[in-house]
Design a protein around this motif. Structure first.
Motif, PDB file in Angstrom:
ATOM      1  N   LEU A 157       0.838  -1.205   0.000  1.00  0.00           N
ATOM      2  CA  LEU A 157       0.000   0.000   0.000  1.00  0.00           C
ATOM      3  C   LEU A 157       0.872   1.254   0.000  1.00  0.00           C
ATOM      4  CD1 LEU A 157      -2.794   1.276   0.136  1.00  0.00           C
ATOM      5  CD2 LEU A 157      -2.700   1.069   2.638  1.00  0.00           C
ATOM      6  N   TRP A 158       1.977   1.212   0.774  1.00  0.00           N
ATOM      7  CA  TRP A 158       2.872   2.372   0.809  1.00  0.00           C
ATOM      8  C   TRP A 158       3.515   2.604  -0.555  1.00  0.00           C
ATOM      9  CZ3 TRP A 158       8.202   2.681   0.055  1.00  0.00           C
ATOM     10  CH2 TRP A 158       8.759   3.941   0.338  1.00  0.00           C
ATOM     11  N   VAL A 185       2.316   1.768  -3.525  1.00  0.00           N
ATOM     12  CA  VAL A 185       1.301   2.239  -4.481  1.00  0.00           C
ATOM     13  C   VAL A 185       0.985   3.701  -4.234  1.00  0.00           C
ATOM     14  CG1 VAL A 185      -1.098   1.988  -5.201  1.00  0.00           C
ATOM     15  CG2 VAL A 185       0.327  -0.034  -4.873  1.00  0.00           C
ATOM     16  N   LEU A 186       0.800   4.069  -2.971  1.00  0.00           N
ATOM     17  CA  LEU A 186       0.454   5.453  -2.661  1.00  0.00           C
ATOM     18  C   LEU A 186       1.620   6.396  -2.941  1.00  0.00           C
ATOM     19  CD1 LEU A 186      -1.558   4.982   0.670  1.00  0.00           C
ATOM     20  CD2 LEU A 186      -2.450   5.415  -1.629  1.00  0.00           C
ATOM     21  N   SER A 199      -0.048   7.350  -6.948  1.00  0.00           N
ATOM     22  CA  SER A 199      -1.265   7.822  -6.286  1.00  0.00           C
ATOM     23  C   SER A 199      -2.221   8.490  -7.258  1.00  0.00           C
ATOM     24  CB  SER A 199      -0.905   8.777  -5.144  1.00  0.00           C
ATOM     25  OG  SER A 199      -0.168   9.880  -5.671  1.00  0.00           O
ATOM     26  N   SER A 208      -4.068   2.321 -10.002  1.00  0.00           N
ATOM     27  CA  SER A 208      -3.352   2.189  -8.728  1.00  0.00           C
ATOM     28  C   SER A 208      -4.222   2.624  -7.545  1.00  0.00           C
ATOM     29  CB  SER A 208      -2.078   3.023  -8.768  1.00  0.00           C
ATOM     30  OG  SER A 208      -1.229   2.579  -9.794  1.00  0.00           O
ATOM     31  N   ARG A 209      -5.085   3.611  -7.778  1.00  0.00           N
ATOM     32  CA  ARG A 209      -5.942   4.084  -6.685  1.00  0.00           C
ATOM     33  C   ARG A 209      -6.911   2.983  -6.239  1.00  0.00           C
ATOM     34  NH1 ARG A 209      -7.303   8.303  -8.957  1.00  0.00           N
ATOM     35  NH2 ARG A 209      -9.429   7.882  -9.646  1.00  0.00           N
ATOM     36  N   ALA A 217      -5.092   0.422  -4.442  1.00  0.00           N
ATOM     37  CA  ALA A 217      -4.855   0.858  -3.058  1.00  0.00           C
ATOM     38  C   ALA A 217      -6.069   0.572  -2.179  1.00  0.00           C
ATOM     39  CB  ALA A 217      -4.504   2.345  -3.033  1.00  0.00           C
ATOM     40  N   TYR A 218      -7.290   0.774  -2.713  1.00  0.00           N
ATOM     41  CA  TYR A 218      -8.489   0.426  -1.953  1.00  0.00           C
ATOM     42  C   TYR A 218      -8.492  -1.069  -1.626  1.00  0.00           C
ATOM     43  CZ  TYR A 218     -10.229   4.961  -3.588  1.00  0.00           C
ATOM     44  OH  TYR A 218     -10.372   6.279  -3.846  1.00  0.00           O
ATOM     45  N   ALA A 237      -5.970  -1.723   1.026  1.00  0.00           N
ATOM     46  CA  ALA A 237      -6.439  -1.209   2.320  1.00  0.00           C
ATOM     47  C   ALA A 237      -7.450  -2.164   2.942  1.00  0.00           C
ATOM     48  CB  ALA A 237      -7.046   0.179   2.132  1.00  0.00           C
TER      49      ALA A 237
END
Length: 965
Positions: free
Chosen positions: A21-22, A24-25, A29, A34-35, A38-39, A42
Motif C-alpha cells: 500500500l505504501w 502504491v500510494l 497515487s 493504482s488508486r 490501493a483500496y 487497504a
C-alpha cells in the motif's frame, strides 16, 4: 498476547499489505488503476490486522469483535477488486460501483446487528465460527463481484490481440484464482487457519507485479524454465540415489567412508557420461519444451548460412519471408525498404499480403517512432499511442490493408533501412516474448545483409540505366530529321522509364503544341493540338522549377489535365525539355497503374534522358531551319530565274501561282489585286479534288475589304497573317469552299499593298506562323516581279499612247490600223476612216494660252472616245487633228458616227480653268475601196474630205466619195 503460526502468518500478511500500500500510494497515487488497487490493499490490510489480533489475543470476549472487524475488510475486498478491474480495462461502470457501495453498507449494518457472525472461538491455534442468517447475503455479494470481475477479464483476454496486455490479464486471472481458492478453503477443514489470507498475499503480490512493473515475463517462460531444470535434475537425482541404494543393498556399504567414496565416484562418472550427451539432451529438451523457439533458432541458423552470399534483393527477401511465415506460422509478412534520396520506404517485398505497392514518407509517424529508438510497434499501438494520432486517414487505411499485427525496424550501423511488417499468427494467438525475441534477433541479423543487397541492386540498376542511356543517346544523335528524332525519343524512352503512352510538347510562342505521341488509340486527337501554356499549371511548375513533376494518382490531383484520349491514365509524369538554358517544351508519360511514377530515381533518370533528348530536338530543329532556309533560297533563286523570263503582267501572275506551292503547300491559291479599295481575285489555282464550280466562284467573285477584317488587317498593316482554324474565327468571310485553315501575305511596293496571296487548306490547323513568314518572303520577290511587269507595261503604254490626250499616238495608231486594214482586205470587210480637226484652235491658244489649249485637246479626245464604239481605234494624228478607224463600218455608219460626234462637241462647251469654251470640229470620212492600196491612202482621202469641210465653212462633215467626184 500469544504468538503462534496463525498469528505469525496474519502479521506477515499485515506487513506485506502495508508495504504494498505504501509503494502504491508513494509512486502511483494519481493513477486510477493504482488508486483502486490501493483500496483493495487497504481492505486486505484491515482484514489481515483483524486476523492478527484475533489469533494473538486469545480472549473469548474479544475474538467475536475482531472476527466482525475482519468483515469490514473482507466485504470491501471484492468491490475494490471489481473497481480495480474496471480501471485496468479502462471501462467505466459507475452504476455497479454504486451498487457495490450500497451492498457494502448493508453488509456492515447486518454485521453491526450480529446477523452475519454470531459467535467465534479460538482454541489451539484454530478458530471456530458460528454464522447467522445474513451470511448468505454476504457470500452472494462476494461471489457476484468476484465472478463479474473474472468474466470481464476473460472476455478482454479473448478479445485483445496485444500480447503485453494479454499477459497482464493472465496475471490478474491467476490472482483471481488464488483469491477464489483461498475463499474455498473456508468451506473445508482449513477454515480454522488463515489459509485464505496466505492465498490473498500471493494474489496481491502478483497484481502488484503486474501493475508496478508494466514489463511482464510470459508465464509460459516460467513454466518452461522450471520444466527445463526440474525434470533433468529429478532424473539425475533419481539415478544418483538409485545407484547409492543398489550399492548399499548389493555390496552392503554402510559406513560413511565407503558411501562418500561411492558417491564421489558416481558423481564423477555421471559427469563424464553426461558430457557427451549434453548437446543432444539440450536439443531434445528444446524440441520437447521449446518447440517454437527451437524452430526459430534453427531458422536463424539456416538463414545465416543460406543468405550470406545472396546479393539478389528479390530472392533474399522472398527467402526470408518464406522462412518467417513457415516457421512462426504467420499468415503474411512484408518488407518496407528505404529507396531514394527523400528517405521514403516502399513495400518492395511481401508474402501473402496481396497489397499494391505502398510508400511511407520519411516523416511518417511509424518511421519517426523507429528513428526515436522503438524496438517494435504493434497494431494496437497505432490506435492508442499519442504519437500515432497524427496519422492521416489515408495513411491509416494503407497500413490496415497490410493487416500487419507487428512492425519491427531493420537497422544497420544505427540507420533505419527498412521495416519488417508481420501479420497475425495462423492460430490467432498473440506473439509471445520468445516470438518477439526471435523476430527482433532476425531483424538485427538480416539488416546488414539486406542493406548490402539493396546497395548491390541500386548499383546494378544504375549500371543498367547508364548502359541503356548510352545506347539510347547513340540512337538519338544518329539522325537529324526532326520527325524521326521525335519518334526515336519516344521509342527509346520505354526501356529507360516504362509508360503506357507518352507525348512530346514543344513551346511555340505562348502555346504548347503536341508534336509526337506514342501509345494512344487515336493519335489524331493528340498530334498537332495547341494548348495555352499559361493555363497549364503543371507546365508552369516545370518551367519554373526546371524539374520533373510526378503525380502518383491523377484522381487526387486537381491540376492534372489529360490532353487527348488519356481517360485511363492513373499515374503521370511531366519532364521539362531544356535546351541552351531555355525550356523548349515538355515530355509527358502516362501510366494506367496508380503510383507508377513517384520515386526520386525516376525523376533523376527522366531528367537525364530529357536533357539529351532536348539537345537532339534542338539540333534537329536547327538542321530543319537551315535546310528550309537553304531550300527556300534555292527555290527563290529558281523562281527569280523563272520570273525573269517574262515581263508580261498576266504571265507574271500565272507564274507566281505556279511557283508559290514550292514554298507553302495549299489546297486553293489566289492572287488578289487591290484596285480602288476593292479586292479582286486575279488568278486561282486549286487541287483536282475541289469542286470546279465552287472554285470558279472564288475565281470570279469580287468583294470589298471592309467585310473581311482579317484581309483588311493584312492589307492595312502590310503584315502576313495565319488563321490555323478558320471556323473558330468569327471574322472570317463566307466562302463557297469549306476552307479550314488559311494564310495570307500582302505584296507590298513602296510601302503600299498592291496585291496579296491567299492560300487555303481543307485541313484544319494546317497553317502556322512559320507558313506566314515563308509566304511573306516569297511575296517580297513577287512584289519585285509585279513591279517590273508594271513598269514594263507603263513603258509600253508610253510608247503607244499620246502623253497629252491619253489616246494612241500616231505610230501605234498606224500599227493597229494596218492590222485592221489588212484584215478588211483579206476578208473583204468594210472599213472607214474619220479625220477631224478643231476649228479655230489657234484663236483658243492665242486668247487663253497653251495650257487651256491643252485642256481643250484632252477633253476633245475624251469626248471622242466616249462617242465611238469600243472596237474603233482613236489616235492623235498631229496638232489638233485626230483620226478614227472604224472596222466593219460602211459609208452610212461612218457618216452617222461623224454627225453624232460633231453635234456632241458643238452642243456642250468644254470646261477649262479659263471657263467654258465652245468649240466645233470639221470632219472628213473615207471608205475602203478596191482602188485604195494602203492605209495611208485611205487616211489621205479622209484628210482631203476634212479640208473640204473647212473650206465649206467648218463644223460640217464631208464624205470623200462625194467631194472627190
Amino acid at each position: 498476547m500469544t504468538l503462534n503460526a496463525s498469528s505469525v502468518i496474519s502479521f506477515a500478511a499485515f506487513g506485506c499489505y502495508g508495504v504494498l500500500l505504501w509503494l502504491v500510494l508513494a509512486r502511483y497515487s494519481r493513477n486510477r488503476t493504482s488508486r483502486f488497487f490501493a483500496y483493495y490493499l487497504a481492505s486486505m490490510l484491515v482484514w489481515s490486522f483483524g486476523s492478527f489480533m484475533m489469533f494473538s489475543i486469545v480472549d473469548i470476549s474479544t475474538t467475536l469483535f475482531w472476527n466482525r472487524f475482519m468483515l469490514i475488510g473482507s466485504a470491501a475486498m471484492p468491490i475494490a477488486f471489481f473497481g480495480f478491474v474496471q480501471a485496468f480495462l479502462m471501462q467505466y461502470r459507475t452504476a455497479w460501483l454504486w451498487f457495490g457501495g450500497i451492498l457494502y453498507a448493508a453488509t456492515q449494518v447486518l454485521n453491526a446487528l450480529g446477523l452475519v457472525i454470531t459467535g467465534s472461538i479460538v482454541a489451539v491455534d484454530k478458530v471456530f465460527f458460528m454464522y447467522g442468517p445474513a451470511i448468505t447475503f454476504v457470500s452472494a455479494s462476494w461471489l457476484f463481484f468476484i465472478g463479474f470481475s473474472g468474466y470481464l477479464l476473460l472476455r478482454e483476454y479473448r478479445r485483445t490481440t496485444d500480447f503485453p496486455n494479454k499477459n497482464r490479464i493472465k496475471y490478474l486471472l491467476v490472482s483471481l484464482l488464488f483469491i477464489f481458492i483461498g475463499s474455498l478453503t473456508n468451506a473445508t477443514i482449513l477454515q480454522h487457519y488463515p489459509v485464505d489470507i496466505t492465498f490473498n498475499i500471493l494474489s496481491a503480490g502478483l497484481i502488484a507485479y503486474a501493475i508496478l512493473r508494466h514489463r511482464l515475463l510470459d508465464i509460459n517462460i516460467v513454466v518452461r524454465k522450471s520444466l527445463l531444470y526440474s525434470i533433468p535434475s529429478a532424473i539425475i537425482g533419481t539415478v544418483y540415489f538409485l545407484v547409492i541404494f543398489l550399492a548399499m543393498r548389493i555390496f552392503h556399504l554402510i559406513n560413511s567412508t565407503s558411501i562418500f567414496i561411492l558417491a564421489l565416484a558416481v558423481a564423477v562418472l555421471a559427469a563424464m557420461l553426461a558430457q557427451p550427451f549434453q548437446a543432444s539432451a539440450q536439443n531434445f529438451i528444446d524440441r520437447l519444451f521449446y518447440r517454437e523457439k527451437y524452430d526459430a533458432n534453427q531458422m536463424l541458423q539456416r538463414l545465416s548460412q543460406s543468405i550470406s552470399t545472396v546479393l539478389d534483393l528479390d530472392r533474399l527477401t522472398q527467402v526470408i519471408l518464406s522462412e518467417i511465415t513457415a516457421t512462426l506460422h504467420i499468415q503474411h509478412a512484408g518488407f518496407y525498404l528505404r529507396r531514394g534520396e527523400l528517405g521514403e520506404f516502399y513495400l518492395m517485398a511481401q508474402s501473402g499480403m496481396q497489397v499494391d505497392d505502398q510508400k511511407l514518407s520519411s516523416n511518417h509517424p511509424l518511421i519517426q517512432a523507429f528513428n526515436n529508438g522503438s524496438q517494435y510497434i504493434t497494431r494496437i499501438d497505432l490506435d492508442i499511442l499519442p504519437q500515432f494520432r497524427s496519422l492521416w486517414n489515408q495513411e491509416k487505411s494503407e497500413l490496415e490493408q497490410t493487416k500487419a499485427a507487428l512492425f519491427l525496424p531493420l537497422r544497420s550501423k544505427g540507420n533505419l533501412i527498412g521495416i519488417l511488417a508481420v501479420g497475425p499468427k495462423q492460430s490467432g494467438l498473440t506473439f509471445s516474448q520468445d516470438d518477439l525475441y526471435v523476430l527482433m534477433n532476425l531483424a538485427n541479423q538480416m539488416a546488414a545483409t539486406i542493406e548490402n543487397a539493396m546497395l548491390f541492386a541500386s548499383e546494378a540498376r544504375r549500371r543498367r540505366e547508364a548502359e541503356t542511356l548510352q545506347v539510347v543517346l547513340t540512337q538519338l544523335t544518329s539522325d537529324l530529321d526532326l520527325e524521326q528524332v521525335l519518334d526515336n525519343i519516344l521509342v527509346n524512352l520505354a526501356p529507360v522509364i516504362p509508360y503506357d503512352s507518352a507525348c512530346i510538347f514543344l513551346l511555340q510562342g505562348d502555346h504548347l503544341i503536341s508534336v509526337a505521341g506514342r501509345g494512344f488509340e487515336n493519335s489524331d486527337k493528340i498530334i498537332g493540338q495547341e494548348h495555352p501554356a499559361a493555363e497549364d499549371q503543371l507546365f508552369l511548375e516545370m518551367q519554373q522549377t526546371r524539374a520533373p513533376v510526378m503525380i502518383p494518382d491523377v484522381s487526387a490531383s486537381h491540376v492534372y489535365r489529360g490532353y487527348g484520349n488519356t481517360q485511363d491514365t492513373q499515374s503521370w509524369m511531366g519532364v521539362p525539355l531544356i535546351a541552351r538554358g531555355v525550356v523548349i517544351g515538355c515530355l509527358t508519360l502516362d501510366s494506367k497503374k496508380v503510383n507508377t511514377y513517384r520515386e526520386a530515381e525516376q525523376s533523376t533518370l527522366a531528367l537525364a534522358f530529357a536533357s539529351h533528348a532536348s539537345v537532339a530536338i534542338e539540333n534537329a530543329r536547327l538542321f530543319r531551319v537551315e535546310r528550309e532556309q537553304r531550300q527556300l533560297a534555292e527555290a527563290l533563286r529558281e523562281i527569280g530565274t523563272v520570273l525573269s523570263t517574262t515581263l508580261d503582267f498576266d504571265n507574271v501572275l500565272d507564274l507566281l501561282l505556279d511557283q508559290v506551292g514550292r514554298i507553302v503547300p495549299y489546297s486553293i491559291a489566289n492572287i488578289m489585286l487591290i484596285e480602288g479599295g476593292r479586292i479582286r481575285i486575279a488568278r486561282t489555282r486549286f487541287q483536282e479534288t475541289i469542286d470546279p464550280k465552287a472554285a470558279q466562284l472564288l475565281k470570279t467573285l469580287p468583294f470589298n475589304i471592309s467585310p473581311a477584317p482579317n484581309l483588311y488587317y493584312m492589307v492595312d498593316t502590310a503584315q502576313p497573317l495565319a488563321i490555323p482554324v478558320v471556323p473558330v474565327n468569327c471574322d472570317w468571310i463566307e466562302s463557297p469552299v469549306p476552307i479550314r485553315s488559311w494564310v495570307g501575305a500582302p505584296i507590298v511596293v513602296k510601302g503600299r499593298a498592291i496585291a496579296c496571296f491567299s492560300l487555303s487548306s481543307l485541313e484544319p490547323d494546317f497553317y502556322r506562323k512559320r507558313h506566314a513568314e515563308l509566304l511573306s518572303v516569297f511575296a517580297g520577290q513577287a512584289a519585285l516581279a509585279l513591279q517590273n511587269a508594271r513598269l514594263f507595261a507603263e513603258i509600253q503604254q508610253l510608247a503607244m499612247v499620246d502623253d497629252l490626250t491619253g489616246i494612241y499616238n500616231r505610230r501605234h495608231f498606224f500599227e493597229l490600223g494596218e492590222h485592221e486594214f489588212h484584215r478588211a482586205q483579206r476578208y473583204n470587210r468594210p472599213l472607214a476612216v474619220i479625220m477631224l480637226d478643231l476649228d479655230h484652235f489657234k484663236t483658243v491658244n492665242d486668247t487663253y494660252g497653251h495650257a487651256v489649249g491643252d485642256q481643250v485637246l484632252r477633253m476633245l479626245a475624251e469626248r471622242c472616245r466616249s462617242n465611238i464604239r469600243e472596237v474603233d481605234i482613236l489616235g492623235r494624228y498631229g496638232g489638233e487633228e485626230f483620226t478614227i478607224i472604224l472596222p466593219e463600218a460602211g459609208p452610212n455608219e461612218a457618216q452617222m458616227i461623224s454627225e453624232r460626234l460633231r453635234k456632241h462637241i458643238a452642243r456642250m462647251p468644254i470646261t477649262t480653268t479659263a471657263g467654258p469654251i465652245s468649240i466645233t470640229i470639221s470632219l472628213g470620212t473615207a471608205n475602203l475601196s478596191a482602188d485604195i492600196p494602203n492605209l495611208s491612202k485611205l487616211i489621205d482621202c479622209a484628210d482631203f474630205a476634212m479640208y473640204e469641210a473647212k473650206r465649206r465653212g467648218r463644223n460640217i462633215v464631208c464624205i470623200y466619195e462625194e467631194v472627190a467626184s
